[in-house]
Design an enzyme around this catalytic site. Structure first.
Site, PDB file in Angstrom:
ATOM      1  N   GLU A  55      -0.335  -5.260  20.014  1.00  0.00           N
ATOM      2  CA  GLU A  55      -0.313  -5.539  21.178  1.00  0.00           C
ATOM      3  C   GLU A  55       0.903  -6.083  21.718  1.00  0.00           C
ATOM      4  OE1 GLU A  55      -2.556  -7.204  22.384  1.00  0.00           O
ATOM      5  OE2 GLU A  55      -4.169  -6.701  21.271  1.00  0.00           O
ATOM      6  N   CYS A 108       5.364 -12.341  27.029  1.00  0.00           N
ATOM      7  CA  CYS A 108       4.483 -10.642  27.144  1.00  0.00           C
ATOM      8  C   CYS A 108       4.164 -10.140  28.152  1.00  0.00           C
ATOM      9  CB  CYS A 108       3.763 -10.638  25.837  1.00  0.00           C
ATOM     10  SG  CYS A 108       2.438 -11.072  25.406  1.00  0.00           S
TER      11      CYS A 108
END
Length: 485
Positions: free
Chosen positions: A220, A254
């Site tokens: 991720e 993110c």
């Protein structure tokens, strides 16, 4: 270097892994009731220690209570509730399998089975939920797990190391703490899956470490997630949603909008709305606001300031900073070019460049020239604009007319594509990530006379019954054969 067990030194890493592997092989984690009990215990951990969690997050990141509850605590609880509600269904064998005539009498199904001992490496920007959400999935799927929280957020790391052994089975789950070198040592061990959240640079080392053991990985990562504003739009509403999603967690997300693409006309209308919104959100002096956090470390603060100083863009909002408390004001720049220092890597801070384009096609072309982002946002009142961008781009996730909220829905997979990551989780998707889908067939002893066609001695006549590439003929002959016998 200490683990969650008092006095355990790094040299004992392999001992912890061996103990968890022995537990897994015993089958303790397989039953539904065990998994449910551990999920309930994890739920209790979060609910009973909410204030301790908030205190740790504030110490590490100066996180406001609202942001801590929303993005760390509540998102974890939602995923826990979702997993507990659906666990029994997820664990059921899947019988909806397309069978052919040759297997119609057979028992064919897919079993979801746990992988074994998995390693979960968390990130510092959301130090609680980025370790606990993968753990929810690993527990639900029946695995044992080793957790490696980020050492950058030391207060949260220590809290997790204290709480996990108190609430979860120590024979099945362990917290190992330490720095980058300790993580490298940990990665020399064999795991059945590695789940990593963080940077692309570290992700490459994760892949290299996994390769000798052929260990599957979920990465991720991040990337430069664009916010494309085009066509007719309610500027005031767009400014509020853009500011909230960009400056939430001080831009250290993110999935935060990394830059804005819009026409010069839209930019000129957007800037006053951004100024007004930021003043409403954080007051005339954002540095005095209790609702904005701080950059995580002096090193990260210096990196952001270096990017800002090298930029050839014009600062039109914000720009103020204080090194002593790692503060950077919400900052907006215009006249930013594709070659600018701010456009070479993910910003990961409260700095928002605005790039101008002249057409929808030019904006789409710009997005497609870059690496595939973790998220892509389109703001427009025109459905055709949103649909056109969606159909002509690729990204890990997509959200129209808002930012970052798509990741909070357990029913949607969350993950990247290309340089922004591989694999996904949240809800059922996490359960699948930490499960092996085992294709199973239990054959019937009936119609054994049909099998004579596949047994030696081989002949062209028998091969003809399988069609030799003539599919429709093959099925008709097979049906005739079944009817005969």
């Amino acid at each position: 270097y200490l683990s969650s067990e008092t006095g355990l030194r790094m040299a004992s890493q392999s001992e912890v892994i061996d103990r968890l592997r022995a537990t897994f092989r015993s089958g303790v984690t397989f039953p539904e009731q065990f998994r449910m009990t551990q999920l309930q215990n994890l739920l209790s951990l979060v609910e009973e220690n909410e204030q301790l969690i908030q205190d740790a997050l504030h110490k590490d990141l100066h996180k406001p209570k609202f942001e801590s509850v929303l993005s760390e605590i509540q998102i974890t609880l939602n995923d826990l509730y979702f997993a507990m509600e659906n666990l029994r269904t997820w664990m059921q064998p899947e019988y909806n399998i397309g069978k052919n005539l040759a297997t119609r009498m057979d028992d064919c199904f897919i079993r979801r089975e746990p992988l074994g001992v998995v390693l979960i490496i968390g990130a510092w920007n959301y130090p609680l939920h980025l370790i606990l959400l993968p753990l929810v999935a690993a527990i639900a799927a029946g695995n044992c797990a080793i957790l490696k929280p980020s050492e950058i957020c030391q207060a949260t790391e220590q809290l997790l190391a204290e709480l996990i052994p108190k609430y979860l089975s120590q024979d099945c789950y362990a917290v190992l703490c330490g720095g980058a070198e300790d993580t490298k040592s940990l990665l020399k061990n064999k795991f059945d899956h590695i789940f990593y959240t963080g940077s692309q640079v570290v992700a490459r080392s994760i892949l290299l470490a996994a390769a000798p053991h052929l260990t599957p990985v979920t990465l991720e990562l991040g990337g430069k997630s664009p916010c494309f504003i085009y066509g007719h739009i309610d500027i005031q509403k767009a400014a509020k949603r853009l500011c909230w999603s960009k400056f939430f967690n001080t831009g250290q997300s993110c999935v935060a909008p990394d830059y804005v693409l819009c026409t010069a006309q839209t930019r000129d209308a957007l800037l006053p709305a951004l100024r007004e919104t930021l003043r409403t959100f954080y007051g005339p002096d954002p540095g005095a606001s209790l609702d904005i956090g701080r950059i995580v470390t002096p090193r990260h603060w210096r990196r952001l300031m270096d990017m800002l100083e090298k930029s050839k863009g014009k600062v039109v909002i914000g720009g103020e900073s204080r090194e002593e408390d790692r503060y950077i004001a919400p900052t907006v720049l215009v006249d930013v070019q594709e070659s600018d220092a701010l456009m070479q890597e993910e910003i990961f801070g409260p700095i928002l460049p605005i790039l101008t384009i002249e057409s929808l096609e030019e904006g789409i072309d710009y997005i497609n020239r870059q690496e595939k982002p973790l998220a892509l946002y389109v703001f427009s009142d025109e459905t055709s604009v949103v649909t056109t961008v969606l159909n002509n781009t690729s990204s890990g996730g997509f959200c129209g007319n808002d930012g970052i909220v798509h990741m909070a829905l357990p029913g949607l997979p969350f993950g990247g594509v290309g340089a922004s990551g591989m694999g996904s989780y949240h809800g059922r998707w996490g359960f699948e990530t930490f499960s092996h889908r085992r294709g199973c067939m239990n054959r019937s002893w009936l119609l054994e006379r049909v099998n004579v066609l596949r047994y030696p001695p081989y002949s062209d006549y028998n091969l003809g019954w399988f069609g030799e590439g003539k599919t429709s003929c093959c099925w008709q002959r097979g049906l005739d054969l079944l009817l005969v016998y």
